[in-house]
Design an enzyme around this catalytic site. Structure first.
Site, PDB file in Angstrom:
ATOM      1  N   GLU A 131       0.872  -1.169   0.000  1.00  0.00           N
ATOM      2  CA  GLU A 131       0.000   0.000   0.000  1.00  0.00           C
ATOM      3  C   GLU A 131       0.916   1.228   0.000  1.00  0.00           C
ATOM      4  O   GLU A 131       1.819   1.315   0.839  1.00  0.00           O
ATOM      5  CB  GLU A 131      -0.892   0.009   1.248  1.00  0.00           C
ATOM      6  CG  GLU A 131      -1.838   1.192   1.191  1.00  0.00           C
ATOM      7  CD  GLU A 131      -2.793   1.285   2.369  1.00  0.00           C
ATOM      8  OE1 GLU A 131      -2.784   0.388   3.232  1.00  0.00           O
ATOM      9  OE2 GLU A 131      -3.538   2.285   2.395  1.00  0.00           O
ATOM     10  N   ARG A 145       4.947 -12.799   9.585  1.00  0.00           N
ATOM     11  CA  ARG A 145       5.700 -11.587   9.295  1.00  0.00           C
ATOM     12  C   ARG A 145       7.072 -11.629   9.935  1.00  0.00           C
ATOM     13  O   ARG A 145       7.275 -12.332  10.917  1.00  0.00           O
ATOM     14  CB  ARG A 145       5.008 -10.384   9.927  1.00  0.00           C
ATOM     15  CG  ARG A 145       3.905  -9.835   9.153  1.00  0.00           C
ATOM     16  CD  ARG A 145       3.252  -8.701   9.926  1.00  0.00           C
ATOM     17  NE  ARG A 145       2.162  -8.249   9.109  1.00  0.00           N
ATOM     18  CZ  ARG A 145       2.124  -7.065   8.497  1.00  0.00           C
ATOM     19  NH1 ARG A 145       3.066  -6.180   8.697  1.00  0.00           N
ATOM     20  NH2 ARG A 145       1.125  -6.753   7.718  1.00  0.00           N
ATOM     21  N   LYS A 147       4.059   0.587   9.903  1.00  0.00           N
ATOM     22  CA  LYS A 147       4.188   1.804   9.090  1.00  0.00           C
ATOM     23  C   LYS A 147       3.586   3.014   9.795  1.00  0.00           C
ATOM     24  O   LYS A 147       4.073   4.121   9.641  1.00  0.00           O
ATOM     25  CB  LYS A 147       3.517   1.597   7.730  1.00  0.00           C
ATOM     26  CG  LYS A 147       4.436   0.865   6.745  1.00  0.00           C
ATOM     27  CD  LYS A 147       3.961   1.031   5.322  1.00  0.00           C
ATOM     28  CE  LYS A 147       2.909   0.001   4.988  1.00  0.00           C
ATOM     29  NZ  LYS A 147       2.509   0.002   3.576  1.00  0.00           N
TER      30      LYS A 147
HETATM   31  P1  ATP Z   1      -0.355  -1.730   6.590  1.00  0.00           P
HETATM   32  O1  ATP Z   1      -0.529  -1.818   8.048  1.00  0.00           O
HETATM   33  O2  ATP Z   1      -0.250  -0.349   6.060  1.00  0.00           O
HETATM   34  O3  ATP Z   1      -1.246  -2.646   5.782  1.00  0.00           O
HETATM   35  P2  ATP Z   1       1.708  -3.551   5.873  1.00  0.00           P
HETATM   36  O4  ATP Z   1       2.909  -3.702   6.712  1.00  0.00           O
HETATM   37  O5  ATP Z   1       0.759  -4.669   5.719  1.00  0.00           O
HETATM   38  O6  ATP Z   1       1.076  -2.256   6.417  1.00  0.00           O
HETATM   39  P3  ATP Z   1       1.738  -3.361   3.021  1.00  0.00           P
HETATM   40  O7  ATP Z   1       2.199  -2.236   2.195  1.00  0.00           O
HETATM   41  O8  ATP Z   1       0.305  -3.710   2.960  1.00  0.00           O
HETATM   42  O9  ATP Z   1       2.167  -3.039   4.493  1.00  0.00           O
HETATM   43  O10 ATP Z   1       2.647  -4.636   2.751  1.00  0.00           O
HETATM   44  C1  ATP Z   1       2.945  -5.146   1.493  1.00  0.00           C
HETATM   45  C2  ATP Z   1       3.270  -6.601   1.614  1.00  0.00           C
HETATM   46  O11 ATP Z   1       4.370  -6.777   2.489  1.00  0.00           O
HETATM   47  C3  ATP Z   1       2.110  -7.371   2.193  1.00  0.00           C
HETATM   48  O12 ATP Z   1       1.956  -8.559   1.459  1.00  0.00           O
HETATM   49  C4  ATP Z   1       2.516  -7.638   3.605  1.00  0.00           C
HETATM   50  O13 ATP Z   1       2.001  -8.863   4.061  1.00  0.00           O
HETATM   51  C5  ATP Z   1       4.039  -7.704   3.503  1.00  0.00           C
HETATM   52  N1  ATP Z   1       4.656  -7.306   4.766  1.00  0.00           N
HETATM   53  C6  ATP Z   1       4.475  -6.163   5.455  1.00  0.00           C
HETATM   54  N2  ATP Z   1       5.170  -6.173   6.597  1.00  0.00           N
HETATM   55  C7  ATP Z   1       5.820  -7.354   6.652  1.00  0.00           C
HETATM   56  C8  ATP Z   1       6.701  -7.973   7.589  1.00  0.00           C
HETATM   57  N3  ATP Z   1       7.053  -7.376   8.730  1.00  0.00           N
HETATM   58  N4  ATP Z   1       7.175  -9.208   7.293  1.00  0.00           N
HETATM   59  C9  ATP Z   1       6.827  -9.817   6.157  1.00  0.00           C
HETATM   60  N5  ATP Z   1       6.002  -9.304   5.242  1.00  0.00           N
HETATM   61  C10 ATP Z   1       5.498  -8.086   5.474  1.00  0.00           C
HETATM   62 MG    MG Z   2      -1.174  -4.382   4.430  1.00  0.00          MG
END
Ligand code: ATP
Ligand code: MG
Length: 565
Positions: free
Chosen positions: A35, A260, A270
């Site tokens: 996102e 994660r 974020k």
């Molecule tokens: P938000 O809370 O804004 O949704 P998010 O951390 O999920 O934040 P995204 O931009 O939606 O951020 O993440 C993009 C991709 O990265 C998603 O598939 C998410 O699952 C993965 N991702 C985000 N944070 C992690 C993490 N700490 N470890 C592994 N994968 C992650």
């Molecule tokens: Mg997300």
């Protein structure tokens, strides 16, 4: 793209089984769906490595898709930074750059199909009322009084919602599933909300925005994704995503959840990272203390060390915290092989070699990289007045202090053996201004013909030739191993480390370092790996960020249990 040989894991087991069963015509197609509401961080590298790695291993494809369904939080700046970071890491989405916001029309058409099937309805309850009537884990929800509107009325109202006839929040479109389902997400979830918000790509075209839960699975389906890999918290959403796809009867990707990445002494939310930036607690998203990809780049991390880290942490179904020391060991291991050595003195103390001729300069051969003979040697000037580290000298040393002290002999790296003969102090405050030594001319290059071997070897620079440089040293941004675990009433910012950045202004480096360019990496002998900072450096005046220390100082701290102090 993965640097390690692929090891089997539960995701690969699922894909292997799908391939064996002839599913998806043998295709493997993944996606990375950020996102654009912040910069990528080390957690995203794990996700990138899984998605692009699987595509590469199975001769498949991986799309980049911006999941931009939340107009208030998304910005074009983030799109640019995300693309730059992914490219820098070495992952290639080729021409497959997609946006959920490009599918708004298609998603809207899908919603009309669901309405037409009696599987969605327009609801006049407010967002608070929807929440209040959802029920709990032990109590079923209450059906909305608008649940049984006719298909015609729903279609009419939905079209008028799109046309902008109703005020924000006054209506929503909800899926008609089951208000008694034990999974709360299936209790008539909201699919569209009215929101007059400017979208960074779609402008003011839409006043109706899809929820993430409604958009995500359909976006995957539109792109023909075969394996939709996401983090564990989406496991409970899977039945909902399945329900939407089955109702629509469209291509059905297989969702697979993994744990994660959590990193010690680090927050990867974020929302919190944005707060650190907005409140100027750090100096932007790429402040070298941040866990973002752009910060790690500034700090001196290489794409290959980050990919290697992501590969080694592996995939699991259970959340756990990876030690920061492990990330550091990945970059240290690589830089040990590739970073040229150099000498720099962080806190200079003047050493005068009283028996060395005044005005004389020698060029001494120094090895560029003992791990890589092809890196060759360089010549470093040596003269009568040198700088050594202030803490490499003690006037009254304790037992077992082997560095420089009165009467003691040490080796200067690639230079000579020197013996301390006295000190000169500031008459005012008694502080040591300079140390006097004699040198042994027979030990040129750092070897003695009589096989004497001082216990200590010090780095040094020639005072006359030294290049003044600025050095930035870092500690972890948070003092707690798990800064997300808070005591009752504790603010997450209370655990910020006040010593996370130390600016060392008066450092002195061997002369060639004055010409170091942004992104150049070095091992400063005995001090660690350093990288020239791009934003802070000026031509001829480099600023060095310490990427990582030479040894794993954290391991010791962690072992002695002092990490939270
Ligand atoms: P938000 O809370 O804004 O949704 P998010 O951390 O999920 O934040 P995204 O931009 O939606 O951020 O993440 C993009 C991709 O990265 C998603 O598939 C998410 O699952 C993965 N991702 C985000 N944070 C992690 C993490 N700490 N470890 C592994 N994968 C992650
Ligand atoms: Mg997300």
């Amino acid at each position: 793209m993965s640097d390690e040989k692929p090891k089997d894991n539960f995701i690969r087991d699922i894909i292997n089984a799908d391939l064996a069963a002839g599913k998806n015509g043998g295709r493997v197609h993944t996606r990375f769906p950020p996102e654009p509401n912040g910069y990528l961080h080390i957690g995203h590298v794990k996700s990138l490595n899984i998605n692009f790695g699987l595509a590469a291993d199975y001769q498949g494809l991986c799309n980049l898709r911006f999941d931009d369904t939340n107009p208030e939080k998304e910005e074009i700046e983030y799109v640019g930074s995300i693309k730059e970071d992914i490219r820098w890491l070495g992952y290639d989405w080729q021409d497959r750059e997609y946006y959920a916001s490009d599918y708004y029309e298609q998603l809207y058409a899908f919603a009309e199909i669901l309405i037409g099937k009696g599987a969605a309805f327009v609801c006049d309850l407010s967002a608070d009322e929807v929440t209040a009537t959802r029920g709990t884990l032990t109590k079923p929800g209450q059906p909305s009084p608008y649940r049984n509107r006719s298909i015609e009325e729903n279609l009419d109202l939905f079209r008028r919602m799109k046309a902008g006839e109703f005020s924000d929040g006054s209506k929503s479109l909800r899926a008609k599933i089951d208000m008694t389902d034990p999974n709360l997400l299936l209790r008539d979830p909201v699919m569209y909300r009215l929101r007059r918000a400017h979208h960074y790509r779609r402008g003011d075209t839409w006043c109706l925005y899809p929820t993430y839960d409604w958009a995500h699975g359909q976006c995957d389906s539109i792109e023909g994704i075969t394996h939709s890999i996401c983090s564990l918290e989406f496991e409970v959403h899977r039945p909902l995503y399945d329900w939407f796809l089955d109702q629509l009867g469209i291509h059905h990707p297989q969702q697979i959840e993994f744990a994660r990445l959590y990193l010690s002494h680090t927050l990867l939310s974020k929302r919190k990272l944005l707060a650190l930036v907005k409140e100027k607690i750090v100096d932007g998203w790429d402040d070298p203390r941040m866990p973002t990809v752009s910060a790690l780049r500034r700090r001196g991390y290489t794409p290959s060390s980050l990919r290697r880290f992501a590969g080694l942490v592996g995939v699991a179904k259970v959340n756990s915290i990876v030690d920061l020391a492990f990330l550091e060991s990945c970059v240290r291991e690589e830089l040990n092989k590739t970073a040229p050595r150099a000498m720099a003195v962080l806190r200079p103390l003047k050493v005068v070699l009283t028996n060395y001729p005044e005005g004389r300069t020698e060029e001494l051969d120094c090895v560029n990289n003992p791990e890589d003979p092809s890196a060759g040697i360089r010549r470093v000037p040596f003269s009568r007045v040198l700088y050594i580290e202030r803490d490499d000298f003690l006037e009254n040393p304790p037992k077992k202090y082997f560095r420089l002290s009165p009467g003691h002999e040490v080796r200067l790296r690639y230079a000579y053996f020197i013996t301390c003969t006295g000190v000169v102090k500031d008459p005012g405050n008694g502080e040591i201004m300079e140390v006097h030594c004699t040198y042994d001319p027979a030990t040129r290059g750092g070897d003695s013909p009589d096989k004497r071997s001082p216990k200590s070897t010090l780095h040094w620079v020639s005072a006359e030739h030294a290049a003044p440089v600025e050095v930035h040293l870092y500690e972890t941004l948070f003092t707690k191993r798990d800064p997300s675990e808070l005591e009752e009433g504790e603010d997450w910012k209370a655990n910020l480390n006040p010593r996370s950045l130390e600016i060392v202004p008066g450092a002195m480096a061997e002369p060639s370092l004055a010409a170091a360019r942004p992104g150049d990496r070095f091992q400063f002998e005995r001090l660690g790996y350093f990288c020239v900072d791009a934003p802070c450096s000026r031509p001829g005046a480099p600023v060095f960020n310490r990427t990582v220390t030479l040894r794993d100082s954290w391991a010791n701290i962690i072992k002695s249990g002092k990490e939270n102090q």
